[in-house]
Design a protein around this motif. Structure first.
Motif, PDB file in Angstrom:
ATOM      1  N   CYS A  23       7.525  -2.518   4.704  1.00 51.82           N
ATOM      2  CA  CYS A  23       8.302  -3.634   5.252  1.00 51.82           C
ATOM      3  C   CYS A  23       9.523  -3.132   6.010  1.00 51.82           C
ATOM      4  O   CYS A  23       9.804  -3.585   7.133  1.00 51.82           O
ATOM      5  CB  CYS A  23       8.723  -4.566   4.118  1.00 51.82           C
ATOM      6  N   SER A 109       0.469  -3.503   5.954  1.00 47.00           N
ATOM      7  CA  SER A 109       0.960  -4.779   6.479  1.00 47.00           C
ATOM      8  C   SER A 109       0.830  -4.782   7.993  1.00 47.00           C
ATOM      9  O   SER A 109       0.744  -3.720   8.615  1.00 47.00           O
ATOM     10  CB  SER A 109       2.428  -4.978   6.074  1.00 47.00           C
ATOM     11  N   HIS A 236      -0.371  -8.918   4.768  1.00 48.54           N
ATOM     12  CA  HIS A 236       0.510  -8.542   3.667  1.00 48.54           C
ATOM     13  C   HIS A 236      -0.317  -7.932   2.536  1.00 48.54           C
ATOM     14  O   HIS A 236      -1.510  -8.246   2.378  1.00 48.54           O
ATOM     15  CB  HIS A 236       1.267  -9.746   3.112  1.00 48.54           C
ATOM     16  N   ARG A 250       7.024  -7.737   1.728  1.00 44.16           N
ATOM     17  CA  ARG A 250       8.012  -8.679   2.280  1.00 44.16           C
ATOM     18  C   ARG A 250       9.332  -8.433   1.597  1.00 44.16           C
ATOM     19  O   ARG A 250       9.365  -8.111   0.400  1.00 44.16           O
ATOM     20  CB  ARG A 250       7.521 -10.110   2.036  1.00 44.16           C
TER      21      ARG A 250
END
Length: 252
Positions: A23, A109, A236, A250
């Motif tokens: 992330c 991701s 994700h 996230r």
């Protein structure tokens, strides 16, 4: 069918670390997306940031893939190879698909980043694809099924006039980048494997403006829409916990 590995609390802690690194690096890559920047420069930045965080690239060398980053633009759906000559221009859709290995565990991701000002139609595609992933995450409750995930994506996307790519799916993830089970972005609610606490899944809707059909270019990696229309991609890494879904890639 291969058994699905349920992760232990210690393994989940490491996967949280891997997901956080993914992330944080994607945040930096997204900031770097701008007209005039090449996809090769984004790849080089990703490799530098991975090294700074003490991780390893998940994709480089995977079945021979040459890049750290899957860098796909516009009609390129997924697995685009970073290229010094491919410079972004305003109006492009830049797909950043990225993963790392950290202390033996993978995080994965993807984001679609508009380059400068894009058309309303392109922005709608991006918004619907992002929303479809959120719809999928909402149904990732213990006791629900794999089919519920795909159904959530497909129903949201098709109701808005777009199509779901069927040639690629999401997947389990852990000590390997791709583990059982496959997680299609289409399907029937209530069908398929039951979701259990300890499962970690990478869910990744790929959504096209036109036909869902794709083809792979001569480089044997880059998948493109057969009609040349735009595609968007979000992904994700998600833990199924007793309390429901926890998105590991996230910011908390």
């Amino acid at each position: 069918m291969n058994p699905v590995e349920l992760k232990s609390p210690d393994e989940i802690a490491l996967m949280r670390d891997a997901g956080r690194i993914v992330c944080e690096i994607l945040d930096e890559l997204e900031k770097a997306v701008a007209p005039g920047v090449s996809t090769w420069e984004l790849d080089a930045l990703a490799e530098k940031l991975i090294a700074q965080k003490g991780a390893r690239p998940a994709f480089k060398g995977y079945h021979g893939f040459p890049g750290v980053l899957c860098a796909s633009v516009n009609q390129e759906v997924v697995h685009g190879i970073p290229n010094r000559k491919r410079r972004l221009v305003a109006g492009d859709l830049m797909k950043l698909d990225f993963g790392v290995v950290y202390r033996g565990f993978f995080g994965d991701s993807a984001r679609t980043v508009p380059v400068g000002k894009v058309t309303p139609e392109a922005q709608a595609l991006v918004d619907v694809t992002r929303q479809s992933l959120e719809k999928a995450i909402q149904v990732m409750q213990p006791g629900n099924r794999i089919g519920d995930i795909g159904h959530a994506v497909q129903s949201h996307v098709e109701a808005r006039g777009f199509s779901v790519v069927r040639d690629f799916t999401g997947h389990g993830i852990g000590r390997k980048l791709h583990e059982p089970p496959q997680v299609p972005n289409y399907g029937q609610a209530g069908a398929g494997m039951k979701l259990r606490p300890g499962m970690v899944l990478a869910v990744e809707p790929m959504v096209n403006q036109g036909t869902p059909d794709v083809e792979v270019l001569e480089d044997e990696w880059t998948a493109v829409t057969v009609d040349g229309k735009l595609s968007a991609h979000f992904e994700h890494t998600i833990l199924i916990s007793e309390r429901g879904p926890e998105v590991l890639t996230r910011r908390s």
